[in-house]
Design an enzyme around this catalytic site. Structure first.
Site, PDB file in Angstrom:
ATOM      1  N   ARG A  69      45.236  25.497  61.228  1.00 22.16           N
ATOM      2  CA  ARG A  69      45.137  25.810  59.806  1.00 22.16           C
ATOM      3  C   ARG A  69      43.919  25.087  59.210  1.00 22.16           C
ATOM      4  O   ARG A  69      43.600  23.965  59.621  1.00 22.16           O
ATOM      5  CB  ARG A  69      46.418  25.292  59.151  1.00 22.16           C
ATOM      6  CG  ARG A  69      46.562  25.526  57.675  1.00 22.16           C
ATOM      7  CD  ARG A  69      47.087  26.871  57.405  1.00 22.16           C
ATOM      8  NE  ARG A  69      47.615  26.994  56.051  1.00 22.16           N
ATOM      9  CZ  ARG A  69      47.585  28.154  55.388  1.00 22.16           C
ATOM     10  NH1 ARG A  69      47.067  29.236  55.925  1.00 22.16           N
ATOM     11  NH2 ARG A  69      48.102  28.229  54.168  1.00 22.16           N
ATOM     12  N   THR A  79      45.452  39.185  56.614  1.00 23.45           N
ATOM     13  CA  THR A  79      45.828  38.295  57.702  1.00 23.45           C
ATOM     14  C   THR A  79      46.046  39.228  58.866  1.00 23.45           C
ATOM     15  O   THR A  79      46.085  40.436  58.684  1.00 23.45           O
ATOM     16  CB  THR A  79      47.153  37.585  57.338  1.00 23.45           C
ATOM     17  OG1 THR A  79      46.928  36.799  56.180  1.00 23.45           O
ATOM     18  CG2 THR A  79      47.688  36.691  58.451  1.00 23.45           C
ATOM     19  N   THR A  98      44.197  34.091  59.615  1.00 18.13           N
ATOM     20  CA  THR A  98      43.880  34.665  58.307  1.00 18.13           C
ATOM     21  C   THR A  98      42.638  34.065  57.685  1.00 18.13           C
ATOM     22  O   THR A  98      42.202  32.970  58.077  1.00 18.13           O
ATOM     23  CB  THR A  98      45.075  34.430  57.347  1.00 18.13           C
ATOM     24  OG1 THR A  98      44.884  35.165  56.156  1.00 18.13           O
ATOM     25  CG2 THR A  98      45.268  32.970  57.032  1.00 18.13           C
ATOM     26  N   ASN A 102      43.072  34.358  54.361  1.00 17.48           N
ATOM     27  CA  ASN A 102      43.905  34.422  53.163  1.00 17.48           C
ATOM     28  C   ASN A 102      43.677  35.757  52.462  1.00 17.48           C
ATOM     29  O   ASN A 102      44.376  36.710  52.761  1.00 17.48           O
ATOM     30  CB  ASN A 102      43.680  33.236  52.220  1.00 17.48           C
ATOM     31  CG  ASN A 102      44.792  33.137  51.185  1.00 17.48           C
ATOM     32  OD1 ASN A 102      45.884  33.653  51.412  1.00 17.48           O
ATOM     33  ND2 ASN A 102      44.542  32.496  50.062  1.00 17.48           N
ATOM     34  N   SER A 141      51.771  27.345  54.367  1.00 18.81           N
ATOM     35  CA  SER A 141      51.539  28.728  54.787  1.00 18.81           C
ATOM     36  C   SER A 141      52.865  29.464  54.920  1.00 18.81           C
ATOM     37  O   SER A 141      53.929  28.838  54.956  1.00 18.81           O
ATOM     38  CB  SER A 141      50.833  28.714  56.140  1.00 18.81           C
ATOM     39  OG  SER A 141      50.727  30.022  56.669  1.00 18.81           O
ATOM     40  N   SER A 142      52.777  30.792  55.021  1.00 22.24           N
ATOM     41  CA  SER A 142      53.972  31.594  55.325  1.00 22.24           C
ATOM     42  C   SER A 142      53.882  32.205  56.716  1.00 22.24           C
ATOM     43  O   SER A 142      54.782  32.943  57.123  1.00 22.24           O
ATOM     44  CB  SER A 142      54.119  32.728  54.308  1.00 22.24           C
ATOM     45  OG  SER A 142      54.338  32.198  53.026  1.00 22.24           O
ATOM     46  N   GLY A 180      50.947  39.323  55.786  1.00 22.20           N
ATOM     47  CA  GLY A 180      51.588  39.775  54.546  1.00 22.20           C
ATOM     48  C   GLY A 180      51.952  38.677  53.570  1.00 22.20           C
ATOM     49  O   GLY A 180      52.880  38.849  52.785  1.00 22.20           O
ATOM     50  N   GLY A 181      51.239  37.532  53.588  1.00 22.81           N
ATOM     51  CA  GLY A 181      51.582  36.462  52.647  1.00 22.81           C
ATOM     52  C   GLY A 181      53.053  36.125  52.782  1.00 22.81           C
ATOM     53  O   GLY A 181      53.599  36.129  53.884  1.00 22.81           O
TER      54      GLY A 181
HETATM   55  O1  DON Z   1      49.010  31.278  55.059  1.00 24.12           O
HETATM   56  C1  DON Z   1      49.491  32.090  54.279  1.00 24.12           C
HETATM   57  O2  DON Z   1      50.678  32.143  54.032  1.00 24.12           O
HETATM   58  C2  DON Z   1      48.595  33.095  53.604  1.00 24.12           C
HETATM   59  N1  DON Z   1      47.262  32.559  53.501  1.00 24.12           N
HETATM   60  C3  DON Z   1      48.640  34.351  54.403  1.00 24.12           C
HETATM   61  C4  DON Z   1      47.905  35.459  53.704  1.00 24.12           C
HETATM   62  C5  DON Z   1      48.304  36.797  54.196  1.00 24.12           C
HETATM   63  O3  DON Z   1      49.131  36.952  55.077  1.00 24.12           O
HETATM   64  C6  DON Z   1      47.673  37.947  53.531  1.00 24.12           C
HETATM   65  N2  DON Z   1      47.923  39.173  54.282  1.00 24.12           N
HETATM   66  N3  DON Z   1      48.310  40.218  53.999  1.00 24.12           N
END
Ligand code: DON
Length: 565
Positions: free
Chosen positions: A109, A377, A395, A397, A448-449, A469-470
């Site tokens: 990360r 991501t 990602t 982000n 992060s997720s 997907g955040g």
């Molecule tokens: O680390 C995270 O949770 C976010 N930066 C991830 C972002 C993400 O998955 C966007 N994608 N669709």
């Protein structure tokens, strides 16, 4: 995120590209089935490159890294060297000399630059953590892939670069998905990004050849000098100069100090399987752990799949599990109350507050208030019949991260700083309101997720899953695990089945868009008290070993390819 109307087209494209470039196979019916190795990821070029490496005798790690390096060329919106991520790996000891033989996770990360602290964003423009030099965290991806290869790679490091360098140097034809991602990312583009990825104020049209000679040079340096080439020397200087020129504060010292971290996975038993989940600084594993525990305690499997009653419980469980996310942060800087929130007592308490008939709400656990998204991501899953497994999510982000691309080598840089609690009480781009444990601090990793995950049976990994997907990553992976393990549907079905997502704040039940749910189902959920909103969802990429066959599938909600032999 893409509309649901495109998958067939996308699958066909995957087949055509693979057919033209390589002697490989790609999903014709889903799930894609193979017997020795299965690979699935977003980009057909990259999956084909991974298959090439497998055919040369590369192991699952060599394959995953080749897919990633290829995507760093073909998908700069999410897979650039200027990003970061997490990997979960298992290479059985019989297959490798110096590995542990167990499941390990690598955290690569991004970290906050030395000049930043919790007040850094308070007196800056509102979009300072999203756009320009101030949004960029110190990239972890090159260090991560080198570390993974040092420990587990089988082929020579240089072999992983052959196809990516060729695609950067000679070019590749951009796809419709690339075009859509670039439209979204271009909102934040600096002049360098515009120069490389656009013509006359518009992204390169699908089918245009994109040649990236300067990126090919960076990849050559990385191939010849390993990660050192990125963190010290010409590339490091390019990054620092560019970030500073765009208003940020990264230094050569920040880059030289970057280190990936091996971390023990979270481990639980669920449905007779051992589940391995990503620990902090990802919140994904913790939230999935809690949710699966509540699903089991509430006997959700007794409800008819996709019934109002089942979806209601899944929504209420997701809400409760996400409520604890605000307590989490980088374990090297803060203490995460895992003993409490993963305890049976706490889970039982949460379950008691759920009513089968109607929505019930709980007060926040940390200082929070409630909030749109446009992000990128990606995820790679690889599984072999000999038990080698890699699950890797990475990602920038947002799409193209900060919109900053370096001046000399053309490397797109992340905006991962926006994953910190940059302004207490305010929601970030994903509507997440985060807690004090996730405040900005020099050298710290933002929460992060991302949730690379495995399930294991009798000591053999038989399910590899992950998603972009955040925060919706978490519900995507949770649903894949729940559907495939509990209800036994095949891996493709487990990915495609409609989902609901609740992340505590905002207090809404997000339901899969594009008519995936019948109007009666939506009405039933509203009747139970849910504020229902149609939404995009995370994109699953997963592989399952079932009855001696490897079955790989990717999400019809977005781009994907699957291959193997
Ligand atoms: O680390 C995270 O949770 C976010 N930066 C991830 C972002 C993400 O998955 C966007 N994608 N669709």
């Amino acid at each position: 995120m893409k509309s649901a109307s495109e998958p067939i087209y996308r699958r066909q494209i995957a087949k055509i590209i693979l057919g033209l470039l390589f002697v490989g196979s790609v999903a014709e019916a889903t799930p894609f089935k193979s017997s020795k190795i299965a690979i699935t990821a977003a980009c057909p070029y990259a999956v084909a490159a991974g298959q090439r490496i497998a055919e040369k005798g590369g192991n699952a790690v060599d394959v995953a890294l080749t897919v990633l390096l290829t995507e760093a060329v073909t998908n700069p919106s999410f897979a650039s060297l200027g990003g970061g991520g997490f990997a979960m790996v298992k290479i059985p000891s019989k297959n490798i000399k110096n590995g542990s033989g167990g499941v390990e996770t690598l955290d690569f990360r991004e970290v906050a630059p030395g000049a930043t602290d919790e007040k850094y964003y308070l007196n800056k423009a509102k979009d300072a953590s999203m756009k320009g030099g101030t949004a960029v965290g110190v990239p972890g991806l090159p260090a991560g892939i080198w570390e993974l290869h040092k420990k587990y790679g089988k082929l020579h490091w240089s072999e992983l670069f052959t196809i990516p360098i060729q695609l950067a140097d000679k070019g590749f034809r951009v796809t419709g998905g690339w075009y859509d991602d670039t439209i979204q990312g271009s909102k934040r583009f600096d002049d360098q990004s515009k120069l490389i990825f656009m013509r006359n104020g518009e992204p390169l049209k699908p089918g245009t050849l994109l040649v990236q000679k300067r990126l090919a040079k960076a990849l050559n340096l990385l191939r010849n000098r390993t990660a050192t080439a990125f963190y010290k020397g010409q590339i490091a200087q390019d990054i620092v100069k560019t970030v500073v020129a765009r208003g940020g504060h990264m230094t050569l010292k920040d880059l030289a100090a970057y280190k990936p971290v091996w971390r023990d996975p979270l481990k639980m038993t669920y449905g007779g399987r051992t589940i391995y989940l990503m620990p902090p600084p990802s919140s994904g594993g913790v939230v999935i752990y809690e949710a699966l525990s509540m699903i089991e305690k509430m006997k959700v499997k007794d409800k008819a799949p996709l019934s109002v009653d089942e979806l209601h419980l899944l929504g209420e469980i997701s809400k409760r599990a996400f409520r604890t996310r605000s307590l989490l942060g980088d374990p090297d800087f803060v203490t995460n109350p895992l003993d409490k929130i993963l305890s049976d007592a706490f889970i039982s308490e949460q379950v008691k507050t759920i009513s089968a008939d109607k929505v019930t709400d709980l007060p926040p656990l940390a200082d929070e208030k409630a909030s749109k998204e446009s992000a990128q991501t990606s995820h790679i899953s690889v599984l072999t019949a000999t038990g080698e497994a890699v699950s890797m999510t990475f990602t920038l982000n947002s799409n193209y991260g900060s919109g900053v691309t370096t001046d000399e080598f053309g490397i797109a840089l992340n905006n991962e700083m926006d994953d910190f609690t940059t302004r207490p009480g305010e929601a970030n781009q994903f509507g997440l309101v985060q807690g004090a444990n996730n405040n900005v601090k020099a050298g710290k990793r933002p929460l992060s997720s991302m949730s690379p995950s495995f399930a294991e049976r009798n000591g053999q990994v038989d399910l590899v899953a992950g998603a972009p997907g955040g925060p919706r990553i978490i519900t995507a992976v949770l649903n894949i695990l729940y559907r495939s393990i509990t209800t036994g549907v095949d891996i493709d079905r487990a990915i495609q089945m409609p989902r609901v997502h609740h992340q505590y704040l905002p207090n809404k039940l997000y339901v899969d868009a594009d008519y995936r749910f019948a109007p009666e189902t939506i009405a039933g959920l509203k009747k139970k008290g849910h504020e229902v909103e149609e939404s995009w969802m995370g994109l699953g990429y997963a592989i399952q070993l079932k009855d001696g066959l490897l079955e790989a599938a990717f999400d019809s909600r977005g781009d994907g390819a699957a291959a193997g032999f």
